[in-house]
Scaffold this active site. Structure first.
Site: not given
Lengths: 67, 67, 67, 67, 67, 67
Positions: E1-3
């Site tokens: 995370m994040p993507y």
């Protein structure tokens, strides 16, 4: 890596089921592809049943026939 | 198969419009690609206007210019 | 906005069919949601049939039954 | 429904592994969510390692450290 | 995370540009959201220009007007 | 074109941060790929922390270790 996105309608998904989905999908990556679980991400999207259609109809109107 | 994902901002999408989007997108697959509607899935994502940007700005601040 | 993503297996999609899919999906947005076609994006992903599964099996092995 | 998308780098994924991923992901939906496998779709995207980054670097340059 | 997923047409993306996109998108997550770069994933999808449409037309036919 | 999708957990994303993410991601496309900002779309998806897993566990249960 890997990144797994699971889309389901927003009915009946309990916290325990989410936990199991994340654990199970991660384990698939480890078992089948020998991936590192620490870099395996799983994202569950819960889609309103009125926003998902199959056979040209919304799930909210067809849920007796299709699951 | 096929799978169609429609993303729009979360303004003004009525249940009837969702129904028409699902029916219409499915029909495209049948008419153009000769696909089976029973295995054609359509998912509509309604994105908050403050989460969608174009030209570097949020839709929530630009909706007079762009639709 | 909107953004439409169409995923199909990578069999039999001709340039003319792609053209029709893009035109047709854009027209749905104009007709149903009154969107501006100039900001409507359509992306077609052609997925190898061996990478798409339904009923737990690859399309490449089931294409006689399901389309 | 459901729809599962698995993204991995395009190294070392054999046809047998794809078969196992599709079967395994479908089985998760059946076991955990009681979904119908006939409407469960799994799509595997194989992404070039030079197109996937983590920690600000391409996998193609970091594959000794991260898997 | 994040993507972060970046989709562009498959023209003119050099290895150096990919490297810069991955580094830059990761840095945005660090600077703006205070995210850990080690868990930030960036995936670049290069889409054939004939598979991307805007204004109802394929990019492959409109690239003089729109970039 | 391009289309950038940013997925983060739904904690702590302020309107100002969204504004910065959209502006920053758009600027990357202009600076690195020479794209037109007027056709660059950025969509932010905020995913509930209980729907995002890494290392086989939900973020909602691991947020002390991973960010």
């Amino acid at each position: 890596m890997p990144y797994i996105n699971i889309k389901v309608t927003d009915e009946q998904v309990t916290p325990e089921q989410k936990r199991q989905l994340i654990a199970g999908a991660t384990q698939l990556m480890v078992n089948i592809l020998n991936k590192n679980p620490q870099t395996t991400h799983v994202v569950i999207d819960e889609v309103p049943a009125s926003n998902w259609g199959v056979n040209g109809q919304q799930y909210s109107g067809t849920k007796n026939q299709v699951k």
